[in-house]
Scaffold this motif. Structure first.
Motif, PDB file in Angstrom:
ATOM      1  N   ALA A  42      52.110  59.667  61.715  1.00  0.00           N
ATOM      2  CA  ALA A  42      51.433  59.016  60.593  1.00  0.00           C
ATOM      3  C   ALA A  42      51.136  57.553  60.910  1.00  0.00           C
ATOM      4  N   LYS A  43      52.114  56.842  61.508  1.00  0.00           N
ATOM      5  CA  LYS A  43      51.917  55.430  61.837  1.00  0.00           C
ATOM      6  C   LYS A  43      50.872  55.269  62.937  1.00  0.00           C
ATOM      7  N   LEU A  44      50.894  56.165  63.915  1.00  0.00           N
ATOM      8  CA  LEU A  44      49.915  56.068  64.998  1.00  0.00           C
ATOM      9  C   LEU A  44      48.509  56.379  64.490  1.00  0.00           C
ATOM     10  N   THR A  45      48.386  57.390  63.643  1.00  0.00           N
ATOM     11  CA  THR A  45      47.081  57.716  63.068  1.00  0.00           C
ATOM     12  C   THR A  45      46.518  56.515  62.316  1.00  0.00           C
ATOM     13  N   ALA A  46      47.354  55.881  61.522  1.00  0.00           N
ATOM     14  CA  ALA A  46      46.900  54.713  60.754  1.00  0.00           C
ATOM     15  C   ALA A  46      46.470  53.593  61.683  1.00  0.00           C
ATOM     16  N   PHE A  47      47.226  53.373  62.765  1.00  0.00           N
ATOM     17  CA  PHE A  47      46.864  52.305  63.717  1.00  0.00           C
ATOM     18  C   PHE A  47      45.511  52.583  64.367  1.00  0.00           C
ATOM     19  N   ILE A  48      45.298  53.816  64.836  1.00  0.00           N
ATOM     20  CA  ILE A  48      44.033  54.157  65.497  1.00  0.00           C
ATOM     21  C   ILE A  48      42.861  53.935  64.540  1.00  0.00           C
ATOM     22  N   LEU A  49      43.025  54.388  63.301  1.00  0.00           N
ATOM     23  CA  LEU A  49      41.922  54.282  62.344  1.00  0.00           C
ATOM     24  C   LEU A  49      41.654  52.834  61.925  1.00  0.00           C
ATOM     25  N   GLN A  50      42.657  51.969  62.040  1.00  0.00           N
ATOM     26  CA  GLN A  50      42.443  50.540  61.783  1.00  0.00           C
ATOM     27  C   GLN A  50      41.563  49.914  62.869  1.00  0.00           C
TER      28      GLN A  50
ATOM     29  N   GLU B 209      59.272  55.493  73.560  1.00  0.00           N
ATOM     30  CA  GLU B 209      59.585  54.075  73.402  1.00  0.00           C
ATOM     31  C   GLU B 209      58.354  53.177  73.542  1.00  0.00           C
ATOM     32  N   ARG B 210      57.233  53.760  73.871  1.00  0.00           N
ATOM     33  CA  ARG B 210      55.979  52.997  73.965  1.00  0.00           C
ATOM     34  C   ARG B 210      55.401  52.715  72.575  1.00  0.00           C
ATOM     35  N   GLN B 211      55.940  53.343  71.530  1.00  0.00           N
ATOM     36  CA  GLN B 211      55.444  53.093  70.175  1.00  0.00           C
ATOM     37  C   GLN B 211      56.118  51.857  69.594  1.00  0.00           C
ATOM     38  N   LEU B 212      55.294  50.922  69.110  1.00  0.00           N
ATOM     39  CA  LEU B 212      55.782  49.663  68.563  1.00  0.00           C
ATOM     40  C   LEU B 212      55.696  49.689  67.031  1.00  0.00           C
ATOM     41  N   PRO B 213      56.270  48.681  66.352  1.00  0.00           N
ATOM     42  CA  PRO B 213      56.308  48.704  64.876  1.00  0.00           C
ATOM     43  C   PRO B 213      54.943  48.872  64.210  1.00  0.00           C
ATOM     44  N   SER B 214      53.864  48.429  64.858  1.00  0.00           N
ATOM     45  CA  SER B 214      52.530  48.584  64.279  1.00  0.00           C
ATOM     46  C   SER B 214      52.091  50.043  64.235  1.00  0.00           C
ATOM     47  N   GLY B 215      52.805  50.912  64.964  1.00  0.00           N
ATOM     48  CA  GLY B 215      52.417  52.307  65.076  1.00  0.00           C
ATOM     49  C   GLY B 215      51.661  52.604  66.359  1.00  0.00           C
ATOM     50  N   GLY B 216      51.069  51.555  66.975  1.00  0.00           N
ATOM     51  CA  GLY B 216      50.332  51.740  68.219  1.00  0.00           C
ATOM     52  C   GLY B 216      51.250  51.899  69.413  1.00  0.00           C
TER      53      GLY B 216
ATOM     54  N   LYS C  30      54.426  45.039  76.765  1.00  0.00           N
ATOM     55  CA  LYS C  30      52.984  44.863  76.741  1.00  0.00           C
ATOM     56  C   LYS C  30      52.443  45.095  75.330  1.00  0.00           C
ATOM     57  N   LEU C  31      51.194  44.652  75.106  1.00  0.00           N
ATOM     58  CA  LEU C  31      50.567  44.822  73.803  1.00  0.00           C
ATOM     59  C   LEU C  31      50.164  46.282  73.573  1.00  0.00           C
ATOM     60  N   VAL C  32      50.074  46.648  72.301  1.00  0.00           N
ATOM     61  CA  VAL C  32      49.547  47.971  71.963  1.00  0.00           C
ATOM     62  C   VAL C  32      48.062  48.016  72.304  1.00  0.00           C
ATOM     63  N   ASP C  33      47.560  49.226  72.544  1.00  0.00           N
ATOM     64  CA  ASP C  33      46.146  49.422  72.873  1.00  0.00           C
ATOM     65  C   ASP C  33      45.803  50.853  72.495  1.00  0.00           C
ATOM     66  N   VAL C  34      44.663  51.022  71.825  1.00  0.00           N
ATOM     67  CA  VAL C  34      44.239  52.346  71.376  1.00  0.00           C
ATOM     68  C   VAL C  34      44.169  53.359  72.524  1.00  0.00           C
ATOM     69  N   CYS C  35      43.803  52.906  73.731  1.00  0.00           N
ATOM     70  CA  CYS C  35      43.641  53.872  74.824  1.00  0.00           C
ATOM     71  C   CYS C  35      44.938  54.591  75.150  1.00  0.00           C
ATOM     72  N   TYR C  36      46.088  53.953  74.867  1.00  0.00           N
ATOM     73  CA  TYR C  36      47.361  54.617  75.153  1.00  0.00           C
ATOM     74  C   TYR C  36      47.674  55.729  74.155  1.00  0.00           C
ATOM     75  N   SER C  37      46.880  55.797  73.087  1.00  0.00           N
ATOM     76  CA  SER C  37      46.987  56.966  72.211  1.00  0.00           C
ATOM     77  C   SER C  37      46.693  58.229  73.015  1.00  0.00           C
ATOM     78  N   TRP C  38      45.842  58.086  74.055  1.00  0.00           N
ATOM     79  CA  TRP C  38      45.595  59.215  74.955  1.00  0.00           C
ATOM     80  C   TRP C  38      46.598  59.255  76.094  1.00  0.00           C
ATOM     81  N   TRP C  39      46.751  58.169  76.836  1.00  0.00           N
ATOM     82  CA  TRP C  39      47.574  58.220  78.052  1.00  0.00           C
ATOM     83  C   TRP C  39      49.015  58.611  77.747  1.00  0.00           C
ATOM     84  N   VAL C  40      49.564  58.109  76.662  1.00  0.00           N
ATOM     85  CA  VAL C  40      50.951  58.442  76.310  1.00  0.00           C
ATOM     86  C   VAL C  40      51.042  59.839  75.699  1.00  0.00           C
TER      87      VAL C  40
END
Length: 337
Positions: A286-294, A246-253, A260-270
């Protein structure tokens, strides 16, 4: 965080060749960005971040390992700086002249492991590994948790750090079966379990709000001690996995806790926690990968917390680690624990 022991996915070119440009990790740009960080000594920011110097070296070096360029920083220079932060009691400070602290001690141990520097530690300090282990063990509290330093602040981060560092040094009781234990592992794991909440997450201490970073530290601690699977069971993993997903938001992050706001660092912590409990497939990869690369700067290298923000080495390593957990081509595999 540590690099997986098994064969990686390679660092760099070939596997990325078939991807569209916006899906590629700009490996050489990131390597150059990390190499440049210690050359910026005329900038005010360099001096304002002195208290993060050892951590910065750890973040940068780990990123370079993930990128497949583990030798891009000069080993001798790294070791010389590291040992300038070592105290007689076995603890490391953040920079020369800074007091010893658990956070910088574990980063130093992780750096020594990555550059194969434990023999050098023994040369610079008699019984160096044992002294570092005893410094860490000396911060354990009667209730099983660990303090960050002599002033006594406690946090599940410090407990995880202690277990991580002692495991790398080879001084966990399970690794020293013929010696008196340096720490009370059952008390430590009991404290971790007391930090779990009704929603499945973990906090900094018993009763504290669930937070993705603390979930990582608690899952990591239980994983290192071999108790994660037996403690959570499949039902517990489902409950924790649901909260994490549930930590994933519509942006994919991903964010660290609700609202709270999305943050790239949670790609690791979560995701590290989801990997440890076998629920990584509950994230839209796929959505998370796209968000990180943005969040990647394709011109100068580095990753930011969110698209359009300034890059820094902290978000660079955790962006890359997140992509590694996602199996992105061109990155070395990372151990989530």
């Amino acid at each position: 965080m540590s690099l997986a022991a098994g064969p990686g996915r390679g660092g760099g070119g070939g596997a990325q060749g078939q991807l569209p440009d916006e899906m590629k990790v700009v490996v050489e740009k990131h390597v150059a960005y990390i190499q440049s960080l210690d050359t910026r000594r005329e900038e005010l920011e360099y001096h304002l971040t002195e208290h993060l110097r050892i951590s910065g070296i750890y973040w940068g070096l780990t990123a370079l390992h993930l990128l497949g360029h583990p030798d891009a920083l000069p080993r001798d220079g790294v070791l010389d700086f590291l040992f300038s932060c070592l105290h007689a009691d076995g603890g490391f400070g953040a920079a020369p002249g800074h007091d010893p602290h658990m956070l910088y001690t574990v980063s130093s141990v992780q750096i020594l492991a990555m550059v194969d520097g434990f023999d050098e530690l023994e040369k610079r300090m008699k019984d160096g590994k044992l002294k570092v282990a005893k410094y860490i063990a000396g911060l354990q509290q009667p209730n099983g948790t660990f303090a960050g330093d002599e002033w006594g602040e406690t946090d599940t981060r410090f407990l995880y750090c202690a277990l991580n560092a002692l495991s790398l040094l080879g001084f966990l009781p399970s690794q020293q079966a013929d010696q008196p234990p340096l720490i009370d592992v059952p008390a430590a794991t009991a404290y971790v379990k007391a930090c779990q909440n009704f929603d499945g997450g973990f906090g900094t201490e018993p009763g504290a709000e669930s937070h993705s970073g603390q979930v990582f530290t608690c899952c990591g601690a239980l994983s290192i001690t071999g108790e994660l699977d037996s403690y959570l069971g499949e039902e517990g993993k489902d409950r924790l996995g649901a909260w994490l997903s549930e930590r994933q938001l519509p942006s994919g992050g991903l964010n660290g806790r609700p609202e709270k706001l999305v943050d790239v660092c949670y790609s690791w912590w979560v995701m590290s926690s989801m990997a440890m409990i076998g629920r990584l497939h509950w994230i839209d990869k796929a959505k998370l990968t796209a968000f990180i690369l943005q969040c990647q700067d394709p011109e100068e290298g580095g990753f930011a917390d969110r698209p359009g923000d300034m890059v820094d080495v902290f978000h660079t390593v955790f962006g890359l680690a997140g992509l590694s957990l996602l199996g992105h081509p061109g990155l070395v595999e990372v151990d989530p624990a």
